[in-house]
Motif scaffolding. Structure first.
Motif, PDB file in Angstrom:
ATOM      1  N   SER A   1       0.818  -1.214   0.000  1.00 48.90           N
ATOM      2  CA  SER A   1       0.000   0.000   0.000  1.00 48.90           C
ATOM      3  C   SER A   1       0.852   1.266   0.000  1.00 48.90           C
TER       4      SER A   1
ATOM      5  N   ALA B   1      -8.878   9.552  -1.305  1.00 48.97           N
ATOM      6  CA  ALA B   1      -9.186   8.136  -1.517  1.00 48.97           C
ATOM      7  C   ALA B   1     -10.374   7.948  -2.445  1.00 48.97           C
TER       8      ALA B   1
ATOM      9  N   HIS C   1     -13.801   1.445   0.731  1.00 48.76           N
ATOM     10  CA  HIS C   1     -13.022   2.423   1.499  1.00 48.76           C
ATOM     11  C   HIS C   1     -13.445   2.350   2.962  1.00 48.76           C
TER      12      HIS C   1
ATOM     13  N   SER D   1      -8.906   0.961   0.283  1.00 51.40           N
ATOM     14  CA  SER D   1      -8.299   2.180   0.817  1.00 51.40           C
ATOM     15  C   SER D   1      -8.802   2.411   2.234  1.00 51.40           C
TER      16      SER D   1
ATOM     17  N   CYS E   1      -3.633   3.390   0.440  1.00 45.74           N
ATOM     18  CA  CYS E   1      -4.269   2.801  -0.733  1.00 45.74           C
ATOM     19  C   CYS E   1      -3.516   1.535  -1.137  1.00 45.74           C
TER      20      CYS E   1
END
Length: 453
Positions: free
Chosen positions: A134, A149, A257, A283, A303
């Motif tokens: 990430s 994001a 997310h 994310s 992310c």
């Protein structure tokens, strides 16, 4: 050393001395200023001077009129908004960082900033046990990081349909749908609104009695959906059922997310079981200035697809390009301060065990508060799974009166909220300075107020 340098150093030393006196007094200060102190803020309301005033005079004004009018969130008796006092290691790093005065856009701007923030990013991912590939962007707030994001998510979903967002924008683009929790934080809603997702078009997922998304009533998801979940609901501290819902979302091709402004840090402790499955998301956002106890203006967007984030936020120019992981290519800001340095300092000073013990201590203190308030006759409305205690007195009027009296006392501060359409108050434990003694003083005060009022 010339006079100008001497004047600068003298001024900074004076600032250090005044800051030291302030920090030495945080345990005795009123947690929120009284009316007379607030009235003294009128001293700042002066005309813009034609000729510059001495800097020492301005510093003196800030301290003598400003310091008494602070909300002492850097002290041990502040229980509002899940904001922690700044750890000494993070505060010291911030002071040195200010002296460096670095524009931390890329390695060419500041080799030390790029190096330390790259290491801080790696440590954050390791501490939170998220996918190691990430990317981590150090931004100003959970609001800004959520916006980043969601922007990356939308761009990626459109790209999968063959749509060039950068060239063609949104006019005529396939629709990207958003599903959020009924209890989604206002910062998530703000980010969606700023990005042009009409709130009437956002789909709301119903929640259970604890404020968690109910898997049995989930709206449908598809490969053009951004699905926003929560790690740490702002009132109850509860976690959405990641293990049940994230695999469903990913199977549908949705982007997941997770808003984890404070709750995601539970993953770095024995409370990590509450976050089971959260690493399956695409994310995440979290703050340093909440449960990690770093200075404000320090948050993170994380992310899984590093290239997706870097492509969405790229700001390379002819006069300044940067690596994919240059912070200017992972955030909104081009000219920026190296916010990751205090986060690096906090993680280095605490280590894995220190992060875990601080989080676990706060959770235990929250449970101690809940037990004490129940014994005092209050209604504790949540299960107190982490550091949040949601409280109500016998009547709505009583609840409001007790909260207002506690705030006016200057002994403690916590804020109001509304839970299931009725007033309540929310006690958040997140300061490294808060001891069990401070917690017991809070319980004793609220017990006395309940009887007296």
């Amino acid at each position: 050393m010339n006079n100008e340098n001497m004047d600068e150093l003298t001024l900074l030393e004076e600032a250090n001395q005044r800051a030291r006196r302030y920090l030495e007094s945080v345990d005795e200060r009123r947690v929120f200023p009284d009316a007379a102190t607030l009235a003294n803020l009128e001293a700042f309301d002066e005309p813009l001077p034609d000729l510059g005033r001495p800097p020492l005079d301005g510093l003196r004004l800030l301290d003598e009129r400003g310091s008494p009018a602070t909300a002492v969130s850097n002290g041990p008796r502040y229980f509002g908004f899940v904001v922690g006092a700044t750890l000494p290691a993070a505060a010291a790093a911030e002071r040195l960082m200010l002296a460096w005065d670095q524009c931390a856009s890329s390695f060419d701007n500041s080799p030390v900033s790029a190096t330390v923030e790259r290491i801080a990013a790696r440590w954050v991912v390791e501490a939170l046990d998220l996918p190691r590939e990430s990317a981590v962007g150090f931004g100003t707030s959970a609001t800004a990081c959520t916006l980043v994001a969601i922007a990356a998510a939308r761009r990626t979903l459109l790209s999968r349909k063959g749509w060039d967002f950068d060239a063609d924008g949104l006019i005529g683009a396939p629709e990207v749908k958003v599903v959020i929790s009924e209890m989604a934080h206002i910062t998530v809603k703000k980010a969606l609104r700023v990005l042009g997702f009409g709130m009437k078009r956002v789909v709301v997922a119903p929640v259970d009695g604890h404020g968690r998304i109910d898997p049995d009533r989930m709206p449908p998801l598809d490969d053009m959906t951004i699905f926003c979940m929560q790690a740490g609901e702002v009132n109850t501290g509860e976690f959405d059922p990641f293990a049940a819902l994230i695999p469903r979302a990913r199977a549908a091709g949705a982007w997941v997310h997770v808003d984890g402004a404070f709750g995601l840090w539970a993953r770095a402790s024995s409370k990590g079981f509450l976050t089971e499955g959260v690493d399956g998301a695409d994310s995440w956002t979290t703050d340093g200035h909440k449960w990690l106890n770093t200075p404000y203006d320090g948050a993170m967007v994380i992310c899984r697809d590093a290239a997706a984030l870097a492509s969405a936020m790229n700001s390379d120019a002819a006069y300044l390009s940067g690596a994919q992981d240059a912070q200017k290519n992972l955030n909104l800001e081009f000219s920026r301060r190296p916010r990751g340095i205090p986060i690096w300092a906090a993680l280095r000073a605490l280590g894995r065990s220190g992060v875990a013990s601080m989080i676990e201590r706060h959770c235990a203190q929250a449970s101690r508060i809940a037990e004490g308030l129940r014994d005092a006759g209050y209604d504790v409305l949540n299960r107190v799974v982490i550091n949040q205690v949601l409280v109500r007195a016998a009547t709505d009027e009583h609840t409001v009166a007790i909260r207002q009296a506690a705030q006016a006392s200057g002994e403690v501060w916590f804020g109001p909220t509304v839970w299931q359409s009725r007033p309540a108050f929310r006690i958040s434990v997140s300061s490294w300075r808060t001891t069990d003694e401070h917690v017991d003083r809070l319980v004793d005060q609220l017990a006395e107020l309940r009887t007296r009022l």
